[in-house]
Design a protein around this motif. Structure first.
Motif, PDB file in Angstrom:
ATOM      1  N   PHE A   1     -10.298  -2.150  -5.003  1.00  0.00           N
ATOM      2  CA  PHE A   1     -10.517  -2.208  -3.558  1.00  0.00           C
ATOM      3  C   PHE A   1     -10.433  -0.853  -2.860  1.00  0.00           C
ATOM      4  O   PHE A   1     -11.360  -0.420  -2.195  1.00  0.00           O
ATOM      5  N   ARG A   2      -9.317  -0.160  -3.055  1.00  0.00           N
ATOM      6  CA  ARG A   2      -9.125   1.074  -2.289  1.00  0.00           C
ATOM      7  C   ARG A   2     -10.072   2.168  -2.757  1.00  0.00           C
ATOM      8  O   ARG A   2     -10.265   2.371  -3.957  1.00  0.00           O
ATOM      9  N   ALA A   3     -10.630   2.878  -1.790  1.00  0.00           N
ATOM     10  CA  ALA A   3     -11.538   3.976  -2.105  1.00  0.00           C
ATOM     11  C   ALA A   3     -10.836   4.979  -3.015  1.00  0.00           C
ATOM     12  O   ALA A   3      -9.727   5.421  -2.717  1.00  0.00           O
ATOM     13  N   GLY A   4     -11.462   5.312  -4.127  1.00  0.00           N
ATOM     14  CA  GLY A   4     -10.934   6.344  -5.006  1.00  0.00           C
ATOM     15  C   GLY A   4      -9.831   5.885  -5.948  1.00  0.00           C
ATOM     16  O   GLY A   4      -9.323   6.684  -6.735  1.00  0.00           O
TER      17      GLY A   4
ATOM     18  N   GLY B   1      -2.918  -2.124  -3.609  1.00  0.00           N
ATOM     19  CA  GLY B   1      -1.802  -2.294  -2.697  1.00  0.00           C
ATOM     20  C   GLY B   1      -2.169  -3.345  -1.668  1.00  0.00           C
ATOM     21  O   GLY B   1      -3.318  -3.433  -1.244  1.00  0.00           O
TER      22      GLY B   1
ATOM     23  N   ASN C   1       0.822  -1.206   0.000  1.00  0.00           N
ATOM     24  CA  ASN C   1       0.000   0.000   0.000  1.00  0.00           C
ATOM     25  C   ASN C   1       0.859   1.261   0.000  1.00  0.00           C
ATOM     26  O   ASN C   1       1.771   1.391   0.806  1.00  0.00           O
TER      27      ASN C   1
ATOM     28  N   GLU D   1     -16.011  -0.250  -8.404  1.00  0.00           N
ATOM     29  CA  GLU D   1     -15.308  -0.565  -7.175  1.00  0.00           C
ATOM     30  C   GLU D   1     -15.898  -1.856  -6.602  1.00  0.00           C
ATOM     31  O   GLU D   1     -17.110  -2.058  -6.640  1.00  0.00           O
TER      32      GLU D   1
END
Ligand SMILES: Nc1nc2c(ncn2[C@@H]2O[C@H](COP(=O)(O)OP(=O)(O)OP(=O)(O)O)[C@@H](O)[C@H]2O)c(=O)[nH]1
Ligand SMILES: [Mg+2]
Lengths: 307, 446
Positions: free
Chosen positions: A140-143, A193, A110, A164
């Motif tokens: 997965f990660r927001a944005g 990440g 990440n 997403e």
């Protein structure tokens, strides 16, 4: 400030206080003594070269001193540079694309700089008039998807994305199909990440790789896995490289954030222990802040300090 | 594991000097060489390590070795005490302003985990009964605002943003009015990641600080950070006079020596640890656990402490007496076991023993909680006579005990065999080698 600029500034400063710590160690004394080795130890460790590699290097030097009956510190410096370079030998840096479609899958922990590095690579090959496509495999990660899309817009490069939370392998599959249909030269696949110790996430990564490999084989596309390491990272980079390599067979490393004060010496240990070549370095946040790895420049920067 | 355990190395070093009363300079130097390596392998900064080691050396040389510890354990104890002192004793919480809003500002390098930590902190504060407002002041990284908005949606907490064309200082200022009109008593500012040597960007943080006067400035640092942690921390602290540190990505396998470096350089407490990607994964920082982690020796010290605390000293004395006279019975065995169990679940205790942290080894270990249940059941199914003198337990008694305890004859046999081995060991110890109750007070784990 870009790395090149820094290097240039650095060279200018040679006369005015820019210090090459290693040269100082070897030229500032008349005898080869314990203190010399201790200072060398300090410089190497502080550059994140790592305990093991540092002591391997120092032991080698001590052997050299005995075998070659070296008495002059300056002579020993040449041995040191030789040993160090031999650790990084054969690293040319950059990519060697030789297929109609080349696919790069970008992995790392990440925040290492994966997405930014992808943008930089895309920018470079776009400038060389290659047809580039990006795949938003971080579902997965927001944005994360928007982040890649913004880069795509800026660079004028197509981005294949789903929603997403969707399956990353499915995104990769779509992207390869689309790249093939559109006659793309270079497809770069972003991934979420993940810490290398998260086994379930590493399994997911393997799955993405399998899908890419399978689809690529069918159309004889080239696939390579690029591991992004943050230069600020210490010894943990070895563990990262090991586990990512075990999972998806890493072909090369991109070392990011070298524009800071971290030296990134840990890649020497990574190279030494895992034989993974270092291909690229990141020296800033803009698309143009990407360079091919150059062992000589890297070693030079490793031991420089502004004092 | 990549790193060989410090405790094991120290064991080797000290095997040679068992039974000495005082720590000599030579002993301490030998031990501290290993400690130094361990610290460097854990990414503690070279200069910090050097200072630290010389301090320990001063303290340790000439010390009388504590009765219940081996010399190696004693040095570890001193190292650990110094480390804990260095890292700050008890947990420290966030400063709450007497007049709302309390303003918390997150700062740090790119990719260190500021945004996620901001979300986690908001969640924690809202669980504690506060009304936090998240503020998107990272106008540089593409989609950074969006990232925070998504987190806000997930947490059902408000997010204040002014788009990416505004100035972060104005955004911070604007958030105060917004908080007031939306009943928010706590503001969490998510700032953009930046290099500590980027003058312009560092000035921006100074300007935000000067304008909104945060109650708490938290530096977010990645636990995987190497030697450069000192430069980063020094610069951020000099510029902003930070109040504390959030150490992120602690769920990985990094030893986290950066924590020690940063504390040593700034003197500022580490307040929270990020232990996963989920918004619930934020823990209060425990300096004691951290020092063991950095040293790479499991929670060996916690184990020693726990052992000291939960083993009743009176009973221990009585037991020692019995051991000396070779009167140790299965009853005593059970009592000891209960004391051990008081220390916590078996796997947790075993995990604290150096070299046993790895899951693989744990799986091979014969002692788990269930096993202890069996042992207890077996012993309780014995008559008092059998407990005092297991030699009388013949075939038919074994069968009865197995049935009564719901176990098998094999398990009864195994326990009896173990007990015989322990007694034999005790006898050897009594016959000279162990004069003063050396080692841990836990005969069954030796
Ligand atoms: N100074 C500097 N910053 C960089 C460099 N490469 C990336 N960054 C910054 O590091 C931060 C994280 O980069 P990302 O590209 O989002 O990292 P990532 O690995 O994709 O992160 P996740 O997707 O969250 O795992 C961003 O703020 C980038 O601008 C670099 O070479 N130098
Ligand atoms: Mg990314």
């Amino acid at each position: 400030m870009g790395f090149l600029q820094r290097l240039k500034d650095g060279l200018k400063k040679t006369k005015e206080g820019f210090v090459d710590k290693v040269t100082n160690i070897f030229t500032g004394r008349t005898n080869i003594d314990d203190e010399l080795f201790e200072e060398l130890e300090e410089v190497l460790i502080q550059a994140d070269v790592g305990v093991k590699t540092t002591f391997t290097l120092i032991d080698k030097l001590k052997d050299d001193v005995e075998k070659e009956e070296i008495t002059e510190p300056e002579e020993l410096m040449q041995y040191f540079q030789k040993e160090l370079k031999s650790l990084l030998q054969n690293d040319e840096g950059g990519f060697n694309f030789d297929k109609d479609l080349n696919i790069i899958m970008v992995v790392g922990v990440n925040g290492a700089g994966k997405t930014t590095t992808i943008a930089k690579i895309a920018g470079r090959y776009k400038d060389q008039d290659k047809k580039v496509m990006l795949a938003a495999g971080d579902t997965f990660r927001a944005g994360a998807i928007e982040q890649l899309q913004i880069w795509g817009d800026r660079l004028g490069v197509n981005v294949i994305a789903q929603q997403e939370g969707s399956d990353a392998a499915a995104v990769a599959y779509d992207a390869v199909q689309s790249a093939r249909a559109k006659g793309v030269d270079l497809l770069i696949v972003d991934t979420a990440g993940r810490l290398h110790t998260q086994t379930n996430l590493m399994e997911e990564l393997k799955k993405v790789k399998r899908v890419i490999d399978r689809e690529a084989a069918e159309i004889k596309a080239g696939v390579e896995v690029l591991l992004v390491l943050d230069a600020t990272t210490g010894q943990n980079a070895i563990s990262q490289a090991k586990l990512f390599n075990d999972a998806v067979n890493v072909d090369g490393i991109a070392l990011t954030k070298l524009d800071g004060t971290a030296k990134g010496g840990i890649v020497i240990a990574v190279k030494n222990e895992l034989q993974i070549p270092i291909k690229l370095i990141g020296v800033g946040e803009a698309a143009e802040d990407l360079q091919n790895f150059d062992p000589d420049e890297f070693i030079k920067a490793l031991f420089s300090s502004e004092e | 594991m990549i790193f060989s355990s410090l405790a094991e190395k120290l064991q080797d070093t000290f095997d040679k000097l068992r039974g000495k009363g005082k720590l000599t300079e030579k002993d301490v130097k030998a031990a501290l060489k290993e400690v130094k390596m361990a610290l460097l392998e854990a990414d503690v900064n070279y200069k910090v390590v050097k200072d630290f080691i010389s301090k320990i050396e001063e303290r340790a040389v000439g010390k009388e070795v504590m009765e219940s510890l081996t010399p190696g354990q004693h040095v570890i104890k001193i190292v650990n005490e110094e480390m804990q002192e260095l890292m700050g004793g008890s947990k420290e919480d966030i400063a709450i302003s007497s007049e709302p809003p309390t303003i918390i500002m997150m700062v740090g390098l790119q990719g260190s985990g500021k945004t996620t930590s901001a979300g986690k902190l908001a969640r924690k504060l809202s669980k504690d009964g506060k009304n936090p407002l998240l503020v998107a002041a990272d106008v540089y990284r593409p989609a950074a605002i969006r990232q925070l908005q998504v987190l806000g949606e997930r947490l059902e907490l408000p997010v204040f943003s002014m788009g990416e064309d505004s100035n972060p200082v104005d955004i911070a200022k604007g958030s105060i009015n917004y908080a007031a009109s939306h009943n928010c008593d706590t503001i969490i500012l998510d700032t953009a990641g930046r290099l500590h040597i980027d003058q312009e960007m560092m000035e921006e943080l100074e300007n935000i600080k000067g304008t909104v006067e945060p109650d708490e400035i938290l530096l977010v640092v990645d636990a995987m950070t190497g030697q450069d942690a000192v430069n980063v921390a020094k610069n951020f602290d000099q510029r902003l006079d930070i109040d504390g540190i959030v150490l992120t990505k602690m769920d990985g396998d990094a030893r986290g020596g950066a924590a020690l470096s940063i504390k040593a350089i700034t003197g500022k407490p580490i307040k929270f640890a990020g232990t996963g990607e989920k918004l619930a994964d934020l823990e209060t920082f425990h300096p004691d656990r951290m020092s063991s982690r950095i040293l790479g020796m499991g929670d060996v010290l916690s184990l020693i402490e726990k052992a000291e605390k939960s083993i009743d000293q009176e009973k221990a004395k009585a037991l020692e007496e019995k051991l000396r006279k070779n009167e140790f019975t299965l009853e005593d065995f059970m009592e000891q076991m209960e004391q051990v169990r008081n220390m916590g679940p078996m796997d947790e205790i075993l995990g604290m023993i150096p070299g046993m942290g790895g899951a693989k080894q744990l799986k091979n270990m014969q002692v788990d909680d269930k096993q202890l249940d069996y042992i207890e059941a077996i012993i309780s199914s014995m008559t008092p006579e059998e407990r005092r003198d297991p030699e009388v337990i013949n075939g038919s008694r074994r069968k009865r005990i197995a049935q009564g305890s719901g176990t098998s004859i094999q398990e009864v046999n195994r326990l009896l065999k173990q007990f015989r081995q322990i007694k034999k060991m005790m006898k050897q110890l009594n016959s000279g080698k162990m004069k003063k109750g050396g080692g841990l007070n836990l005969p069954f784990f030796n």
